[in-house]
Write a protein that holds these residues in place. Structure first.
Motif, PDB file in Angstrom:
ATOM      1  N   LEU A 164       0.841  -1.185   0.000  1.00  0.00           N
ATOM      2  CA  LEU A 164       0.000   0.000   0.000  1.00  0.00           C
ATOM      3  C   LEU A 164       0.884   1.246   0.000  1.00  0.00           C
ATOM      4  CD1 LEU A 164      -2.524  -1.217   2.693  1.00  0.00           C
ATOM      5  CD2 LEU A 164      -3.151  -0.608   0.338  1.00  0.00           C
ATOM      6  N   ASP A 171     -11.778   3.995   6.476  1.00  0.00           N
ATOM      7  CA  ASP A 171     -11.662   5.451   6.383  1.00  0.00           C
ATOM      8  C   ASP A 171     -10.516   5.966   7.261  1.00  0.00           C
ATOM      9  OD1 ASP A 171     -13.787   5.595   4.624  1.00  0.00           O
ATOM     10  OD2 ASP A 171     -15.268   6.051   6.176  1.00  0.00           O
ATOM     11  N   TRP A 196      -7.736   4.469   8.187  1.00  0.00           N
ATOM     12  CA  TRP A 196      -6.426   4.184   7.609  1.00  0.00           C
ATOM     13  C   TRP A 196      -6.090   5.181   6.498  1.00  0.00           C
ATOM     14  CZ3 TRP A 196      -2.665   1.842   9.772  1.00  0.00           C
ATOM     15  CH2 TRP A 196      -2.881   0.776  10.653  1.00  0.00           C
ATOM     16  N   VAL A 197      -7.071   5.493   5.683  1.00  0.00           N
ATOM     17  CA  VAL A 197      -6.842   6.444   4.593  1.00  0.00           C
ATOM     18  C   VAL A 197      -6.564   7.842   5.157  1.00  0.00           C
ATOM     19  CG1 VAL A 197      -7.901   7.579   2.597  1.00  0.00           C
ATOM     20  CG2 VAL A 197      -8.158   5.104   2.924  1.00  0.00           C
ATOM     21  N   GLN A 198      -7.331   8.244   6.156  1.00  0.00           N
ATOM     22  CA  GLN A 198      -7.121   9.548   6.775  1.00  0.00           C
ATOM     23  C   GLN A 198      -5.762   9.638   7.459  1.00  0.00           C
ATOM     24  OE1 GLN A 198     -10.498  10.082   9.370  1.00  0.00           O
ATOM     25  NE2 GLN A 198     -11.954  10.021   7.657  1.00  0.00           N
ATOM     26  N   VAL A 248      -2.697   6.112   4.525  1.00  0.00           N
ATOM     27  CA  VAL A 248      -2.695   5.051   3.512  1.00  0.00           C
ATOM     28  C   VAL A 248      -3.315   5.629   2.242  1.00  0.00           C
ATOM     29  CG1 VAL A 248      -3.624   2.806   2.847  1.00  0.00           C
ATOM     30  CG2 VAL A 248      -2.808   3.175   5.180  1.00  0.00           C
ATOM     31  N   GLN A 249      -2.545   5.665   1.193  1.00  0.00           N
ATOM     32  CA  GLN A 249      -2.992   6.322  -0.040  1.00  0.00           C
ATOM     33  C   GLN A 249      -3.670   5.310  -0.955  1.00  0.00           C
ATOM     34  OE1 GLN A 249       0.779   8.118  -1.189  1.00  0.00           O
ATOM     35  NE2 GLN A 249       0.222  10.037  -0.173  1.00  0.00           N
ATOM     36  N   ALA A 250      -4.871   4.945  -0.558  1.00  0.00           N
ATOM     37  CA  ALA A 250      -5.669   3.983  -1.313  1.00  0.00           C
ATOM     38  C   ALA A 250      -7.130   4.369  -1.167  1.00  0.00           C
ATOM     39  CB  ALA A 250      -5.438   2.569  -0.786  1.00  0.00           C
ATOM     40  N   SER A 251      -7.964   3.770  -1.994  1.00  0.00           N
ATOM     41  CA  SER A 251      -9.392   4.048  -1.922  1.00  0.00           C
ATOM     42  C   SER A 251      -9.978   3.433  -0.651  1.00  0.00           C
ATOM     43  CB  SER A 251     -10.104   3.460  -3.144  1.00  0.00           C
ATOM     44  OG  SER A 251     -11.493   3.381  -2.926  1.00  0.00           O
ATOM     45  N   PRO A 252     -10.648   4.217   0.187  1.00  0.00           N
ATOM     46  CA  PRO A 252     -11.271   3.634   1.371  1.00  0.00           C
ATOM     47  C   PRO A 252     -12.340   2.610   0.999  1.00  0.00           C
ATOM     48  CG  PRO A 252     -12.003   5.902   1.056  1.00  0.00           C
ATOM     49  CD  PRO A 252     -10.881   5.670   0.101  1.00  0.00           C
ATOM     50  N   LEU A 295     -10.525  -0.705   0.383  1.00  0.00           N
ATOM     51  CA  LEU A 295     -10.144  -1.321   1.652  1.00  0.00           C
ATOM     52  C   LEU A 295     -11.352  -1.927   2.348  1.00  0.00           C
ATOM     53  CD1 LEU A 295      -7.583   1.168   3.264  1.00  0.00           C
ATOM     54  CD2 LEU A 295      -7.121  -1.137   2.408  1.00  0.00           C
TER      55      LEU A 295
END
Length: 331
Positions: free
Chosen positions: A30, A52, A54-56, A59-63, A66
């Protein structure tokens, strides 16, 4: 019917491509905004909110991706609360496995034997990633939340190192330290000497706190306890400086003066017989044991030799000679 076969083929190929893409994504690291990304998951947090978070956090991925992975895996309900940290190289699969295993990131806080409750709270306040939920609470509020309203907090927590999940509350650490002291005190009291003058576990705790503050050498701990137990037996004042210092509180400037010893107060054991009203610090296991099982000596006095150890005497004349030798440097 050729068009039907073509359509089926397209669907199969698309499905295979999608499956291949999903397999590839699940096994790829990731992308992260930093070398390490941390998330704290509270109990009851939904899988969507976890994705959400992890992304916030970086983590630069689509929530959505995930979340769908957590849900599709069938493992989303097994994710455990706690604080987690991931680094570069973490894949969606390893991220989920980490949370399902409960492989949390831990921190720790250490409470030292002989510390006061005030010192303990100061250490909690600066502990790493610990929520300060008791910062605005009084000592009474804290003890009430621990199920002991009206009980003084001093000495009621066991000195030890406590590991915790990042994001835990300081109250949860206090609860553990409080339970640990109750357990240690109960165990010590069960092993008390048959002839002890102590009337309760609380008295043992108070005496143990004095022993903790008065002992310069661990080898002397049982003898120091014996002196105070012997004084209690004969009705002699404990005459111990640490209780007076504790009673002075913030007014103590590092020098104990004659006027301090001659000013009455609940912790002045020069003027008041028996034990002070509460412990004066957190005693460790060895001091608890010494308080209930002191060494079988008749000493009523002790004086520092200046090297951390003490000289013990059975009577005042011998004590005065020891004071001359070790304190006044006379021979």
């Amino acid at each position: 019917m050729k068009w039907w076969r073509v359509a089926v083929g397209v669907v199969v190929l698309a499905g295979a491509a999608a499956a291949g893409a999903a397999w590839w994504w699940l096994h790829q690291p990731l992308p992260l905004a930093a070398d390490a990304v941390e998330v704290s998951i509270e109990p009851g947090t939904s899988p969507r909110a976890i994705a959400d978070a992890w992304v916030q956090a970086g983590v630069q991925a689509s929530p959505r991706l995930l979340y769908e992975w957590f849900r599709w895996s069938g493992e989303s309900r097994k994710i455990r609360a706690g604080s987690y940290e991931i680094g570069r190289g973490t894949t969606p699969i390893s991220l989920l496995n980490k949370m399902v295993r409960g492989d949390v990131t831990m921190a720790a806080v250490r409470f030292i034997e002989g510390w006061t409750f005030k010192q303990m709270r100061a250490e909690l306040a600066k502990a790493d990633s610990l929520k300060p939920t008791t910062a605005a609470m009084s000592e009474g509020d804290i003890m009430a939340s621990l199920g002991e309203p009206g009980v003084a907090a001093e000495g009621r927590f066991y000195p030890d190192t406590y590991a915790y999940n990042r994001g835990s509350t300081d109250l949860s650490v206090l609860k553990r330290a409080h339970r640990a002291m109750k357990k240690r005190l109960e165990a010590a009291w069960a092993q008390r000497s048959a002839d002890t003058p102590l009337k309760s576990p609380d008295e043992a705790l108070t005496l143990a706190s004095i022993v903790e503050k008065e002992t310069g050498s661990s080898a002397d701990r049982g003898k120091v306890a014996a002196v105070f137990v012997n004084r209690l037996r004969v009705g002699m004042a404990l005459q111990t400086d640490p209780t007076v210092i504790y009673g002075l509180g913030d007014a103590f400037d590092g020098n104990l003066r004659k006027r301090d010893l001659t000013t009455d107060g609940p912790y002045n054991t020069y003027l008041r017989p028996g034990l002070p009203p509460t412990p004066i610090a957190m005693p460790g296991k060895a001091s608890l044991q010494a308080a209930v099982q002191p060494e079988p000596i008749r000493a009523l006095y002790f004086v520092s030799r200046g090297d951390g150890t003490s000289e013990f005497s059975d009577d005042l004349n011998a004590h005065n000679r020891a004071v001359d030798k070790y304190q006044r440097r006379r021979k």
